[in-house]
Enzyme design. Sequence first.
Site, PDB file in Angstrom:
ATOM      1  CG  ASP A  74      42.142  40.101  43.706  1.00  0.00           C
ATOM      2  OD1 ASP A  74      41.948  39.378  42.698  1.00  0.00           O
ATOM      3  OD2 ASP A  74      42.163  41.340  43.664  1.00  0.00           O
TER       4      ASP A  74
ATOM      5  CG  ASP B 214      40.892  44.520  39.969  1.00  0.00           C
ATOM      6  OD1 ASP B 214      41.180  44.473  41.177  1.00  0.00           O
ATOM      7  OD2 ASP B 214      40.520  43.519  39.324  1.00  0.00           O
TER       8      ASP B 214
ATOM      9  CG  MET C  33      44.928  48.179  38.104  1.00  0.00           C
ATOM     10  SD  MET C  33      45.605  46.856  37.102  1.00  0.00           S
ATOM     11  CE  MET C  33      44.776  45.436  37.804  1.00  0.00           C
TER      12      MET C  33
ATOM     13  CG  HIS D 251      41.941  45.565  44.589  1.00  0.00           C
ATOM     14  ND1 HIS D 251      42.478  44.445  43.958  1.00  0.00           N
ATOM     15  CD2 HIS D 251      42.942  46.069  45.370  1.00  0.00           C
ATOM     16  CE1 HIS D 251      43.743  44.297  44.345  1.00  0.00           C
ATOM     17  NE2 HIS D 251      44.044  45.272  45.191  1.00  0.00           N
TER      18      HIS D 251
ATOM     19  CG  MET E 193      45.891  47.105  42.803  1.00  0.00           C
ATOM     20  SD  MET E 193      45.583  45.778  41.642  1.00  0.00           S
ATOM     21  CE  MET E 193      43.843  46.062  41.328  1.00  0.00           C
TER      22      MET E 193
ATOM     23  CG  HIS F   5      37.434  42.587  42.860  1.00  0.00           C
ATOM     24  ND1 HIS F   5      37.723  42.829  44.183  1.00  0.00           N
ATOM     25  CD2 HIS F   5      38.608  42.702  42.190  1.00  0.00           C
ATOM     26  CE1 HIS F   5      39.023  43.058  44.316  1.00  0.00           C
ATOM     27  NE2 HIS F   5      39.578  43.004  43.112  1.00  0.00           N
TER      28      HIS F   5
ATOM     29  CB  SER G  48      38.057  40.491  39.130  1.00  0.00           C
ATOM     30  OG  SER G  48      38.799  41.512  38.495  1.00  0.00           O
TER      31      SER G  48
ATOM     32  CG  MET H  85      47.083  41.715  46.530  1.00  0.00           C
ATOM     33  SD  MET H  85      45.576  41.674  45.522  1.00  0.00           S
ATOM     34  CE  MET H  85      46.216  41.118  43.934  1.00  0.00           C
TER      35      MET H  85
HETATM   36  O1  LIG Z   1      43.506  42.622  41.474  1.00  0.00           O
HETATM   37  C1  LIG Z   1      43.602  41.918  40.490  1.00  0.00           C
HETATM   38  C2  LIG Z   1      44.907  41.865  39.758  1.00  0.00           C
HETATM   39  O2  LIG Z   1      45.825  42.657  40.380  1.00  0.00           O
HETATM   40  C3  LIG Z   1      42.402  41.146  39.959  1.00  0.00           C
HETATM   41  O3  LIG Z   1      41.328  41.296  40.845  1.00  0.00           O
HETATM   42  C4  LIG Z   1      42.776  39.687  39.690  1.00  0.00           C
HETATM   43  O4  LIG Z   1      43.751  39.638  38.747  1.00  0.00           O
HETATM   44  C5  LIG Z   1      41.610  38.839  39.241  1.00  0.00           C
HETATM   45  O5  LIG Z   1      41.961  38.059  38.120  1.00  0.00           O
HETATM   46  P1  LIG Z   1      42.257  36.480  38.155  1.00  0.00           P
HETATM   47  O6  LIG Z   1      41.187  35.841  39.009  1.00  0.00           O
HETATM   48  O7  LIG Z   1      42.190  36.064  36.716  1.00  0.00           O
HETATM   49  O8  LIG Z   1      43.624  36.265  38.763  1.00  0.00           O
HETATM   50 FE   LIG Z   2      41.633  42.934  42.469  1.00  0.00          FE
END
Ligand SMILES: O=C(CO)[C@H](O)[C@H](O)COP(=O)(O)O
Ligand SMILES: [Fe+2]
Length: 226
Positions: free
Chosen positions: A173, A33, A35, A64, A66, A31, A8, A135
């Site tokens: 994740d 993210d 947001m 992903h 969010m 990956h 990520s 999640m």
């Molecule tokens: O969707 C996510 C957070 O909402 C990220 O993909 C996730 O936080 C990855 O970070 P880590 O592996 O450090 O937890």
């Molecule tokens: Fe994520």
Amino acid sequence: MTVRINPSILSADFVNLQRDVERIASADLVHVDVMDNHFVPNLTFGPQMVGRLQAIAPIPLDVHLMISDADRWAPGYAELGAFSVTFHAEAASDVVETARALRERGSRAGLAVKPGTAIEPYLELLPEFDQVLVMTVEPGFSGQSFMAETMPKLRTLRQAVERHGLDVWLQVDGGIALDTIGIAAEAGADTFVAGSAVYGRDSVEAAIAELRSAAEAHSHGTPGRV
Ligand SMILES: O=C(CO)[C@H](O)[C@H](O)COP(=O)(O)O
Ligand SMILES: [Fe+2]
């Protein structure tokens, strides 16, 4: 079972994103993210950045989302060419229609659920999806602790996928690291997102290889597994 490791870039250096994406070429997917500071209390980037990542990344994009109002915004990410686009069940009013819109635009369709969201209402819809993201932290930030209480949801999904002979990837994740990836693999995950456990290491390549071996050692279908 094939194991996929998706680093990520939430844990990457945003000022050097191209460099940090190129560093993870030995992984399976990047990956990404997205947001919106509304669905989650954090803000990253939108379609303009994802389009640029799509142009420069050495491996395919696993987006992903969010973001609120996923029905409206998710299809645009598929149009950018993302390999997979995952939206949250909690943020969509018609998950089937949105999944179909993604597939029509050439992306794999993914459904994500927060730790407190039950998976049972979605089990009969699994054929509409190419992947499901369980999640394992509350979405929003990297570096949080893995929530083992989400594992029964993964077991339920693995059973449903096997029972119906579906080819749906099961992704986890949040808090995935060397000491937790085996727990998720054993519960049925095959696709593993890791942010801090990859970018927090000096050698991201070694981190990816070690995570892959640890997942494979606990993966379903591994020879010798009971
Ligand atoms: O969707 C996510 C957070 O909402 C990220 O993909 C996730 O936080 C990855 O970070 P880590 O592996 O450090 O937890
Ligand atoms: Fe994520």
